[in-house]
Design an enzyme around this catalytic site. Sequence first.
Site, PDB file in Angstrom:
ATOM      1  N   GLU A  43       0.882  -1.178   0.063  1.00 41.00           N
ATOM      2  CA  GLU A  43      -0.005  -0.085   0.037  1.00 41.00           C
ATOM      3  C   GLU A  43       0.911   1.242  -0.275  1.00 41.00           C
ATOM      4  OE1 GLU A  43      -3.990  -1.292   2.272  1.00 41.00           O
ATOM      5  OE2 GLU A  43      -2.805   0.074   3.335  1.00 41.00           O
ATOM      6  N   GLY A  82     -25.212  33.512 -26.163  1.00 39.90           N
ATOM      7  CA  GLY A  82     -26.133  32.738 -26.953  1.00 39.90           C
ATOM      8  C   GLY A  82     -27.759  32.869 -26.476  1.00 39.90           C
ATOM      9  N   GLY A 136     -31.477  32.018 -24.987  1.00 36.41           N
ATOM     10  CA  GLY A 136     -31.956  31.140 -23.922  1.00 36.41           C
ATOM     11  C   GLY A 136     -32.087  29.765 -24.146  1.00 36.41           C
ATOM     12  N   GLY A 137     -31.789  28.976 -22.762  1.00 31.63           N
ATOM     13  CA  GLY A 137     -31.769  27.430 -22.652  1.00 31.63           C
ATOM     14  C   GLY A 137     -30.954  26.680 -23.574  1.00 31.63           C
ATOM     15  N   GLY A 164     -27.644  26.534 -22.710  1.00 31.45           N
ATOM     16  CA  GLY A 164     -26.568  25.948 -21.885  1.00 31.45           C
ATOM     17  C   GLY A 164     -25.370  26.621 -21.479  1.00 31.45           C
ATOM     18  N   LYS A 165     -25.720  28.060 -21.393  1.00 31.58           N
ATOM     19  CA  LYS A 165     -24.650  28.913 -21.133  1.00 31.58           C
ATOM     20  C   LYS A 165     -24.176  28.934 -19.628  1.00 31.58           C
ATOM     21  CE  LYS A 165     -26.994  32.688 -21.999  1.00 31.58           C
ATOM     22  NZ  LYS A 165     -27.982  31.920 -22.668  1.00 31.58           N
ATOM     23  N   THR A 166     -25.350  28.892 -18.828  1.00 31.73           N
ATOM     24  CA  THR A 166     -24.805  28.535 -17.398  1.00 31.73           C
ATOM     25  C   THR A 166     -24.402  27.312 -16.967  1.00 31.73           C
ATOM     26  OG1 THR A 166     -26.682  30.020 -16.821  1.00 31.73           O
ATOM     27  CG2 THR A 166     -26.375  28.456 -14.921  1.00 31.73           C
TER      28      THR A 166
END
Length: 907
Positions: free
Chosen positions: A95, A225, A227-228, A230-232
């Site tokens: 180990e 880009g 909304g929705g 995937g920027k966040t």
Amino acid sequence: MAIRVEAPSSFSSPTKTKYEYDVFLSFRGVDTRHTFTGLLYDALRRKGINAFIDDRKLGKGEEISPALLEAIERSRISIVVFSRNYATSKWCLDELDHIIWCKKEKKQVVMPVFYKVDPLDVQYQRNSFEKAMAALQDRFKDDLDKVRRWRSDLCEAASLSSAWLFDDGCKLGFIERIVEDARAMLPPNPLHSVDHPVGLKSRIEEVKSLLDQSHDGVCMLGIHGTGGIGKTTLAKALYNSIFCQFEGASFLFDVREASNEYRGIVRLQQLLLSEILEEKSKKFGSVDEGITKIKHRLSHKRVLLVLDDVDALEQLEQLAGGCNWFGSGSKIIITTRDKQLLSVHGVQETYEMKELNEHESLELFSWHAFHSSHPSKGFEDISARVISYAQGLPLALRVIGSNLTHKSLEEWRSILEQYDRIPDKTIHEVLKISYDCLQDNAKSIFLDVACFFKKWRSVYANEVLHTCHGGARFYFEVLIDKSLLSVDKYDCLWMHDLIQEMGREIVRREAPLNPGERSRLWHHEDVVRVLRENSGSSKIEGIMLKSPQQEKVAWSGFAFEKMSNLRILIVRNALFSTGPKHFPNNLRLLDWERYPSMTLPEDFYPENIVVLRLCRSYVRLVEPIKRLEYVTSMDFSYCEFITEVPIMSQVPNLKELIFVGCCNLIKVHDSVGYLSKLAVLTVNGCSKLKSFPREIKLASLEHLDLAFCESLDYFPNIVGKMDALNTILADNTAIEELPHSIGNLSGLQILSLNSCEGLREIPDTIFTLENLVWLLLENSRPHSRKSLKKSMQDSYPIIRSTNLKILNLENCGLLDEDLHLTVNCFRNLQELNLSGNDILSLPDCIKECAYLEKLNLDNCKRLRDIPELPPNLADIQADNCISLTRKSLSHLWSQVIHSLSHLALSF
């Protein structure tokens, strides 16, 4: 003289290793499994550290398993417990060999612990280690390279500066220090990321390459880009992959929405500072003050800052106005739908977020529809049709997939017909199909959350909506399964802004030109129009008036007469010319800040109301509260005209009763002391309060706050067991004594009696409270000191086993004899504040407080002698100790140097 020694914080930079464990424990089972390592493992787990321990009993000659080697590789830290017989185990040495390899190749942190062995015995293989290695050399004489490698591993591990040495003493204290050391070396927790990060890896690398183009200066980068798209999600994944490389980091979510709240930018500025500096940020009064503080505190600090969903130039100018606000090497990442906004602010580096391609779209859709990376057999062709509706938007793919999961092929075809009928395939219409598939109650709850309850604690929203629809929690789960709703780590409801916009658009279309005919009103202009024109109707179920700037509303007061089905009414930041002449009895939630009348309408009897909040209002409570079967929360904070809390026995399910800052409140009715379901009772800052229930029998009470009730001179008698109560705040009161029955509060953890200058009686039953952790007695007078001394003497045998960790005795007039007794009684203290006392010397027995980490001696002006201090003291304050002898100063500095060297050694 100001002296402070504090432990540094440290964590390793992330590598490409996918870690499964925080800590791997290597040890010789026969030596330490039950005497030390088992306790260490339990302590690590209690602190939330994911530790691996191998519990198998090994047979002679058994080889180390590949799974165990993999566990070592997937651990951030290895703690090696060297004991007398460690080297007799080939398993242990194998180990150790792999641990040393991981240290060199994977930059793994290794923490050696010498448990009752001399580090030099390990390093140079002396005594028991010499005998063990000699035996192994005979046993493996055909493979001496292995033995030489083991010897080298032992030598290297024993010479590490991160070593811990235990010879004898307090084992538990020693273990706690190791645990804290390990925790300091672990990176902060990353942000929650999506379960299926399809297409993210390549996009992360593309953005990293843009960030890396600016090595020395400050780099501002914008991700833009629709909304929705995937920027966040991309920003969170990027943040998680690099935040450990900076001196401080902050991710500010939903800047657009948060900045529209009253003083929203100021709160964002405070949050930014507190997250990056890892300290509670002091409040400030204006945006300009916030800008000054950010520039002053962060201009020399290398930070990572993410501003998510920015839609206005002022937001950038007030949160990240220029590169000179931050230290060299800082990275500022901005997500927005508006590319032009980035250009105007001078953001040089930009990244356009593109839709997912067909292959990525099919994979993400499949994860949500089939819980697999590809469609189930028979669904391949129809899945290819479905993803065309989502237009490569990850949000739409998640929602559509979640809506179709567990449905038959025939059901799929039926739902696809609905998508086919959408004329322009807008994102709102695509998302609306999932809404159309919901049951009526789920639809209503979805619209309530979209219009009113986003960011509310789920428990409050559930209680309100349960009385409206029944089974609200079940429908919350349905919405979560459909990817229309989520609950964040703070137990608050959250939905993507596009989904919220879709829900609000559904409501708007109920009557596009006439808001008075819609079911829900949330836009402040629509609300004010309906109230002023008295144009409401029975179709209105909910109203929220939250103005970004304080709104003045001139109205007749009769607008609610037509709204017989109104369930929800929330008013913020508005001043009304007169009070309402009528309220519908159908109300479940009445939350009106600055309610403009002294009374509620005479005919108002909301039998089903759940929440009643009238903070900062003109209301008076002059009659007993009517029978309200379902009300769980009442809040009348800062209502200056309330002088008495009336009879409350008709509200049997009340859980929360709050009267903060009611400056003219004089009396709380005795009936409050017998509300069996009351969990929170707060009268903080009611400076004229004199009459409070003489006795309380509140089996569900968890939090009692009497702080700053300066006229209250007694504490209620406790009737029966009250196991749930964990916090009592009674600072700055005139309380003269605590009742003997306080011993009934077996669950009490925090008791704060700071600045209770009239306190003369402290019962010994306080020290029978096994769960008491905080006891704060700052600024109590000398006669309470005598009571404290007597109580400690009377209950001395019990106190020695107390769990008290934090004791504040600042300005309590302590003498040396008091301090000697205190230290003898509370040997398990972690923090002790003796500031401003009249002591001449610290007792010798203080060195035996093995757990003590913080000691405050500020303004002990008569203090002359400081003996040997506890070994684990990491924070010493001794400002304005003007009488310290030269010998004591020298001794103190030697203790400081010892502490610093200990801290350096431990890291």
